[in-house]
Design a protein around this motif. Structure first.
Motif, short mmCIF file in Angstrom:
data_model
loop_
_atom_site.label_atom_id
_atom_site.label_comp_id
_atom_site.label_asym_id
_atom_site.label_seq_id
_atom_site.Cartn_x
_atom_site.Cartn_y
_atom_site.Cartn_z
N ILE A 212 -21.47 31.62 7.34
CA ILE A 212 -22.81 31.39 7.65
C ILE A 212 -23.17 31.87 8.95
O ILE A 212 -24.53 32.77 9.11
CB ILE A 212 -23.05 29.88 7.62
N LEU A 213 -22.36 32.02 10.10
CA LEU A 213 -22.77 32.39 11.21
C LEU A 213 -22.60 33.92 11.43
O LEU A 213 -23.68 34.46 11.95
CB LEU A 213 -21.61 32.14 12.35
N ALA A 214 -21.91 34.63 10.54
CA ALA A 214 -21.96 36.11 10.33
C ALA A 214 -23.44 36.67 9.99
O ALA A 214 -24.12 37.29 10.26
CB ALA A 214 -21.08 36.66 9.30
N ALA A 215 -23.93 35.61 8.62
CA ALA A 215 -25.16 35.73 8.01
C ALA A 215 -26.39 35.60 8.96
O ALA A 215 -27.19 36.68 9.09
CB ALA A 215 -25.39 35.10 6.94
N ILE A 216 -26.28 34.64 10.04
CA ILE A 216 -27.10 34.14 11.04
C ILE A 216 -27.17 35.49 11.96
O ILE A 216 -28.60 35.83 12.12
CB ILE A 216 -26.86 32.90 11.64
N PHE A 217 -26.32 35.98 12.38
CA PHE A 217 -26.20 37.13 13.34
C PHE A 217 -26.75 38.26 12.68
O PHE A 217 -27.64 38.88 13.30
CB PHE A 217 -24.67 37.65 13.59
N PHE A 218 -26.61 38.62 11.49
CA PHE A 218 -27.32 39.79 10.94
C PHE A 218 -28.73 39.60 10.75
O PHE A 218 -29.50 40.64 10.90
CB PHE A 218 -26.55 40.21 9.53
N TRP A 219 -29.03 38.61 10.26
CA TRP A 219 -30.59 38.26 9.95
C TRP A 219 -31.36 38.31 11.21
O TRP A 219 -32.42 38.69 11.30
CB TRP A 219 -30.95 37.25 8.79
N PHE A 220 -30.68 37.63 12.55
CA PHE A 220 -31.35 37.72 13.42
C PHE A 220 -31.46 39.07 14.36
O PHE A 220 -32.54 39.39 15.02
CB PHE A 220 -30.71 36.55 14.71
N VAL A 221 -30.56 39.89 13.82
CA VAL A 221 -30.34 41.33 14.52
C VAL A 221 -31.73 41.93 13.91
O VAL A 221 -32.32 42.72 14.43
CB VAL A 221 -29.28 41.91 14.30
N SER A 222 -31.78 41.87 12.49
CA SER A 222 -32.99 42.30 11.89
C SER A 222 -34.33 41.92 12.59
O SER A 222 -35.26 42.81 12.71
CB SER A 222 -32.81 42.21 10.37
#
Length: 394
Positions: A212-222
Motif C-alpha cells: 500500500i505504501l509503495a502504491a501511495i508513493f507512486f501515485w503521489f509522484v504522479s
C-alpha cells in the motif's frame, strides 16, 4: 457525523493556512532570492519536517496518555504556536528573520498534523472511516478555496491580513475541537490498569502495508509532478497563457472537492481497495490521453474527470492504511503515511522535470501515467482485509 464535521475544522484551518503560505511566501522570498529553483527549495521545508518529524510525532501520540487524551495535547501546543508564527511571517524585517519564522511555523504545524489526522479514526468506527475521510477532505478543500478567494482580497489590503486571518481561524478551530472532541474513554481511562503494548514501527510494515505504501508513493509522484509542472506544460507546450494554465488546475481541484463525499461513500459501500483501483486505472487513462491533447477545452474536461478519479484514490487511501493495522497503531501509521507522501512530494518535481529536460514536455504525462501504472501493480499485492478492531467511537 456531527463530530466528524467539527473535526473537519482542524483540516479546514490547516488547508487554509498552507494555501495562504504557498500563495504568498514565495512573493516574500522573491524579494531576497532571484533563483526560482532556490525559492522552490525553500518552499519544501514542510516536506522535510513531514519526513523526519511527523512519523515520530504520530508514533509518540500512540503512547501518550493524559487527561486530555492521546492526540489533543499536541493540538493544544501546536495550533497556537502555528497561529503565532504564521502571523509573524509577513512582519519579517529581513531574509534571516523570514526564514526563522518559516521554520518555526513549519515546526509548529508538524507538531499537530499527524495527531489531528489520527483523531478521525480514533473517534470513528472502521465502517464509517472512508465517509468521514471524505467529510474532512471536503472541509480541507473548502479551506483552500476560501484561502484563494478571501486571501487574495485581504492581501490587497495588507500582506499581514491573510496570515492574521489564518491565525485567528486556527485558534478558533482549536477551541471548538477542545470543547467538542472527546477521545474514546477506553483509551484514556484508568479502569484497565494493564499498560498498552508499545507500538513498534517495524511491526507495522507487513506485506500488505508495504504494498500500500509503495502504491501511495507512486501515485503521489504522479500527482505531485503534474501539479508542480503543469503550468510550465500548459505555457511551453500547449501555448496557453500563465493565467489560463494555472486556472485549468482549478477544474481538477473543484472536481476533487465535489466528489470527496461521494468517493468516501463508495469506498465504504464497495470497499476501499476496489474504489482506489478504479481511480488509479482512470488516471492511467486520463494522464495517458492528455499527451495527445492540445485543446484547452478538452484538456480541462479531462482534468475534471481526473479530479473525480483522484478523489477515489485520495479519500480512501488513508482509511485503508489505518484499517490494515490495529487501533493502537493509528498515530504510527498516520506518520508513516505522511512520510511516504512527503517523500514523493520532494522527489517528484525534480524527477519528472528531469524527464522533461531529456525527452520534452510530453514526458510529463507519460511519466505520470507510468507512475499510476506502477501504483496499480502494487495494489495487486495488497490485501483489502482490515485488521483493526473498533475500541469505541468516542
Amino acid at each position: 457525523m456531527k463530530k466528524t464535521w467539527l473535526l473537519g475544522l482542524g483540516f479546514f484551518s490547516i488547508s487554509l493556512t498552507w494555501a495562504l503560505y504557498n500563495a504568498f511566501v514565495p512573493l516574500f522570498l522573491s524579494n531576497y532570492l532571484k533563483s526560482a529553483a532556490m525559492i522552490g527549495f525553500m518552499m519544501t521545508i514542510d516536506n522535510y519536517f513531514a519526513i523526519f518529524l511527523q512519523p515520530w510525532i504520530g508514533h509518540r501520540s500512540d503512547k501518550t496518555n493524559t487527561r486530555f487524551g492521546r492526540r489533543m495535547p499536541y493540538l493544544l501546543i501546536g495550533m497556537p504556536l502555528g497561529a503565532v508564527f504564521a502571523s509573524l511571517i509577513p512582519l519579517h524585517t529581513g531574509f534571516v528573520m523570514l526564514v526563522i519564522f518559516m521554520v518555526l511555523m513549519n515546526l509548529s504545524m508538524s507538531l499537530f498534523r499527524s495527531p489531528t489526522v489520527a483523531l478521525m479514526p480514533d473517534i470513528t468506527p472502521e465502517r464509517d472511516r472512508t465517509k468521514a475521510n471524505g467529510v474532512i477532505n471536503f472541509m480541507g478543500g473548502l479551506g483552500s478555496v476560501l484561502a484563494f478567494g478571501v486571501g487574495s482580497k485581504l492581501y490587497g489590503i495588507s500582506s499581514y491580513m491573510p496570515f492574521l486571518f489564518a491565525g485567528i481561524i486556527m485558534l478558533m478551530s482549536m477551541f471548538v475541537l477542545k470543547a467538542v472532541i472527546k477521545e474514546p474513554i477506553t483509551l484514556i481511562s484508568n479502569e484497565n490498569p494493564k499498560p498498552r503494548k508499545p507500538v513498534k514501527i517495524k511491526e507495522q510494515l507487513d506485506k500488505t502495508t508495504i504494498f500500500i505504501l509503495a502504491a501511495i508513493f507512486f501515485w503521489f509522484v504522479s500527482y505531485q509532478g503534474v501539479e508542480a509542472l503543469f503550468t510550465l506544460y500548459g505555457t511551453k507546450y500547449i501555448g496557453m497563457t500563465e493565467d489560463a494554465a494555472s486556472f485549468s488546475l482549478v477544474f481538477f481541484s473543484l472536481a476533487f472537492l465535489i466528489f470527496a463525499l461521494p468517493s468516501g461513500w463508495l469506498g465504504s459501500k464497495f470497499g476501499k481497495k476496489k474504489i482506489i483501483t478504479i481511480g488509479v486505472i482512470g488516471l492511467v487513462v486520463i494522464f495517458g490521453s492528455l499527451v495527445f491533447v492540445d485543446s484547452p477545452l478538452i484538456l480541462r474536461l479531462l482534468l475534471v474527470i481526473g479530479g473525480i478519479f483522484w478523489a477515489c484514490i485520495n479519500i480512501n487511501s488513508y482509511p485503508w492504511i489505518v484499517a490494515t493495522g490495529n487501533e493502537e497503531s493509528i498515530g504510527t501509521r498516520t506518520g508513516i503515511y505522511y512520510f511516504v507522501s512527503s517523500l514523493a512530494a520532494i522527489s517528484s518535481p525534480p524527477l519528472l522535470g528531469l524527464f522533461i529536460d531529456i525527452f520534452g514536455y510530453p514526458a510529463l504525462f507519460i511519466s505520470a501515467s507510468l507512475g499510476m501504472l506502477l501504483a496499480l501493480l502494487c495494489l495487486f499485492g495488497a490485501s483489502s482485509e482490515a485488521k483493526s478492531k473498533v475500541i469505541g467511537n468516542g
